[in-house]
Design a protein around this motif. Structure first.
Motif, mmCIF file in Angstrom:
data_model
loop_
_atom_site.group_PDB
_atom_site.id
_atom_site.type_symbol
_atom_site.label_atom_id
_atom_site.label_comp_id
_atom_site.label_asym_id
_atom_site.label_seq_id
_atom_site.Cartn_x
_atom_site.Cartn_y
_atom_site.Cartn_z
ATOM 1 N N HIS A 1 0.857 -1.187 0.000
ATOM 2 C CA HIS A 1 0.000 0.000 0.000
ATOM 3 C C HIS A 1 0.893 1.237 0.000
ATOM 4 N N GLY A 2 0.326 2.354 -0.324
ATOM 5 C CA GLY A 2 1.079 3.603 -0.249
ATOM 6 C C GLY A 2 1.993 3.823 -1.434
ATOM 7 N N GLU A 3 3.165 4.390 -1.158
ATOM 8 C CA GLU A 3 4.071 4.846 -2.207
ATOM 9 C C GLU A 3 4.566 3.738 -3.128
ATOM 10 N N MET A 4 4.752 2.541 -2.625
ATOM 11 C CA MET A 4 5.322 1.448 -3.411
ATOM 12 C C MET A 4 4.310 0.800 -4.361
ATOM 13 N N TYR A 5 3.037 1.085 -4.203
ATOM 14 C CA TYR A 5 2.013 0.411 -5.003
ATOM 15 C C TYR A 5 2.249 0.594 -6.503
ATOM 16 N N ASP A 6 2.535 1.821 -6.941
ATOM 17 C CA ASP A 6 2.737 2.074 -8.370
ATOM 18 C C ASP A 6 3.945 1.305 -8.909
ATOM 19 N N GLU A 7 5.022 1.240 -8.123
ATOM 20 C CA GLU A 7 6.213 0.499 -8.547
ATOM 21 C C GLU A 7 5.918 -0.995 -8.664
ATOM 22 N N VAL A 8 5.145 -1.514 -7.727
ATOM 23 C CA VAL A 8 4.786 -2.933 -7.759
ATOM 24 C C VAL A 8 3.894 -3.216 -8.966
ATOM 25 N N ARG A 9 2.947 -2.356 -9.251
ATOM 26 C CA ARG A 9 2.084 -2.548 -10.421
ATOM 27 C C ARG A 9 2.908 -2.529 -11.718
ATOM 28 N N MET A 10 3.907 -1.656 -11.797
ATOM 29 C CA MET A 10 4.785 -1.606 -12.966
ATOM 30 C C MET A 10 5.551 -2.924 -13.093
ATOM 31 N N LEU A 11 6.048 -3.437 -11.981
ATOM 32 C CA LEU A 11 6.756 -4.716 -11.982
ATOM 33 C C LEU A 11 5.852 -5.833 -12.493
ATOM 34 N N ILE A 12 4.631 -5.870 -12.026
ATOM 35 C CA ILE A 12 3.687 -6.903 -12.458
ATOM 36 C C ILE A 12 3.434 -6.796 -13.962
ATOM 37 N N SER A 13 3.304 -5.602 -14.464
ATOM 38 C CA SER A 13 3.094 -5.401 -15.893
ATOM 39 C C SER A 13 4.289 -5.913 -16.698
ATOM 40 N N LEU A 14 5.488 -5.594 -16.251
ATOM 41 C CA LEU A 14 6.686 -6.064 -16.940
ATOM 42 C C LEU A 14 6.813 -7.587 -16.874
ATOM 43 N N LEU A 15 6.499 -8.161 -15.716
ATOM 44 C CA LEU A 15 6.537 -9.616 -15.585
ATOM 45 C C LEU A 15 5.528 -10.276 -16.524
ATOM 46 N N HIS A 16 4.364 -9.672 -16.647
ATOM 47 C CA HIS A 16 3.342 -10.220 -17.548
ATOM 48 C C HIS A 16 3.831 -10.216 -18.997
ATOM 49 N N GLN A 17 4.404 -9.095 -19.427
ATOM 50 C CA GLN A 17 4.912 -9.000 -20.792
ATOM 51 C C GLN A 17 6.043 -9.989 -21.030
ATOM 52 N N THR A 18 6.928 -10.112 -20.044
ATOM 53 C CA THR A 18 8.066 -11.018 -20.163
ATOM 54 C C THR A 18 7.598 -12.468 -20.202
ATOM 55 N N ARG A 19 6.634 -12.798 -19.354
ATOM 56 C CA ARG A 19 6.125 -14.167 -19.339
ATOM 57 C C ARG A 19 5.418 -14.505 -20.650
ATOM 58 N N ALA A 20 4.670 -13.558 -21.203
ATOM 59 C CA ALA A 20 3.995 -13.807 -22.476
ATOM 60 C C ALA A 20 5.008 -14.137 -23.558
#
Length: 82
Positions: free
Chosen positions: A38-57
């Motif tokens: 929660h808080g400040e790190m949420y946006d960074e974590v969401r970006m990481l998840i997006s990159l992981l999704h693209q990489t996994r695809a």
């Protein structure tokens, strides 16, 4: 008897399978972190998840091309599973 090309192809397929599985695990860990963050790190974590999704695809595409008789059907089945 297996040729050098057959052995290389088999090694490539095994590496592609392992990489796709590793990325699946990384993506799941990213989702768990997102749920816990929660808080400040949420946006960074969401970006990481997006990159992981693209990489996994991309890893899934490579894996399917190397390890499946029908890569398109294999990719569709993987996407329905997750």
């Amino acid at each position: 008897m297996m040729t050098r090309e057959d052995i290389l192809r088999e090694e490539q397929g095994e590496t592609a399978r392992e990489l796709a599985e590793l990325l699946r695990l990384g993506q799941e860990m990213g989702r768990r972190l997102s749920n816990e963050t929660h808080g400040e790190m949420y946006d960074e974590v969401r970006m990481l998840i997006s990159l992981l999704h693209q990489t996994r695809a991309q890893a899934d595409l490579i894996d399917a091309k190397l390890n499946s008789a029908d890569p398109v059907a294999d990719l569709m089945a993987r996407r329905q599973q997750h």
